[in-house]
Design an enzyme around this catalytic site. Structure first.
Site, PDB file in Angstrom:
ATOM      1  N   ASP A   1       0.856  -1.133  -0.006  1.00 38.50           N
ATOM      2  CA  ASP A   1      -0.054   0.032   0.100  1.00 38.50           C
ATOM      3  C   ASP A   1       1.014   1.310  -0.130  1.00 38.50           C
ATOM      4  OD1 ASP A   1      -2.205   1.754   0.572  1.00 38.50           O
ATOM      5  OD2 ASP A   1      -1.401   1.510   2.706  1.00 38.50           O
TER       6      ASP A   1
ATOM      7  N   ASP B   1      -0.251   5.077   0.909  1.00 38.01           N
ATOM      8  CA  ASP B   1      -0.404   6.097   1.952  1.00 38.01           C
ATOM      9  C   ASP B   1      -0.411   5.401   3.361  1.00 38.01           C
ATOM     10  OD1 ASP B   1      -2.406   7.539  -0.564  1.00 38.01           O
ATOM     11  OD2 ASP B   1      -0.675   8.708   0.415  1.00 38.01           O
TER      12      ASP B   1
END
Ligand code: XBP
Ligand code: MG
Length: 249
Positions: A11, A13
């Site tokens: 991922d 953020d």
């Protein structure tokens, strides 16, 4: 190692980068100011809004909650998000968005261990690619799937399913690395075992379904799962391999 995974999917953020509190939030507030709107998301309020993934959807939800006419919400959310994205790219170009400590070392380690490395994010490709290139070099990533390429954003599993399809691996042959409950739900829905590295916004998330939960990539404390998966307090390629092997067993 039997069942050793072949891929690790990160991922962006809150995981690869510390981007929300002093990055996206600042860009959203600058967009409100540029449009002359009387809104300002403080750090606490923004943390609450993060449960809505996708910046434009976050704006849409917020504007509707402020009582803007529905006919105006869609247009205003799109215009604000366009400004915000350009502003966030500026912050990236000004080196205002840092990698989380220990991420570069882990990327080096999984590359040395011959893992295929990919990215599955809700963020917009228009800033994701330049930011990942600036911080890590795009050549590290075999594929990057961004929010605009899926019909359903996280917590739906689509972004991880599309990533595994593009990598040509089964979900159990990949390990997801996330920061939040929303991201964990997405990985789980797609069938990937998941390492969660919480941050100051997600520390209280319910991530009970994760294979391992730690609070950092280096000098880490295990919050859930076997202590033995860390190497002197660090998340390493062996950690990823062990998570994947356990899931495949
Ligand atoms: C986090 C998100 C993104 C960012 C804002 O993505 O939900 O929407 O908050 O970026 P992830 P955009 O954790 O999946 O990387 O404004 O480009 O959506
Ligand atoms: Mg995240």
């Amino acid at each position: 190692m039997p069942g050793r995974p072949s891929a690790v999917v990160f991922d962006v953020d809150g995981t690869l980068v510390d981007s929300e509190r002093h990055g996206h939030r600042v860009a959203f507030n600058d967009a409100f100011a540029a449009f002359g709107l009387p809104h300002h998301w403080d750090e606490v309020r923004y943390g609450e809004l993060l449960t809505v993934t996708g910046g434009q959807a976050r704006l849409r939800t917020f504007l509707s909650s402020c009582g803007y006419p529905e006919a105006e919400v869609e247009r205003l959310a799109a215009e604000l998000h366009q400004y915000k994205t350009e502003r966030f790219r500026q912050l990236c170009d000004e080196a205002q968005i840092p990698a989380r400590p220990g991420v570069r070392e882990l990327l080096d380690d999984v590359a040395s261990a011959n893992f295929t490395v990919a990215v599955a994010t809700t963020g917009s490709r228009s800033w994701v690619e330049p930011l990942l290139d600036r911080l890590f070099g795009l050549e590290r990533f075999s594929c990057i799937v961004a929010g605009s390429e899926v019909t359903e954003r996280k917590p739906a599993g689509e972004v991880y399913t599309v990533t595994c399809d593009r990598l040509g691996v089964a979900p159990y042959q990949a390990v997801a690395v996330e920061d939040s409950a929303v991201g964990l739900q997405s990985a789980q829905e797609a069938g990937l075992p998941c390492l969660v590295v919480v941050n100051d916004y997600t520390r209280d998330d319910d991530v009970s379904g994760a294979a391992l939960v730690v609070d950092a990539f280096r000098q880490a404390t295990v919050l859930q799962g076997p202590l033995t998966l860390l190497d002197e307090g660090a998340v390493t390629a062996d950690t990823i391999a062990a998570i994947g092997a356990h899931a495949a067993a």
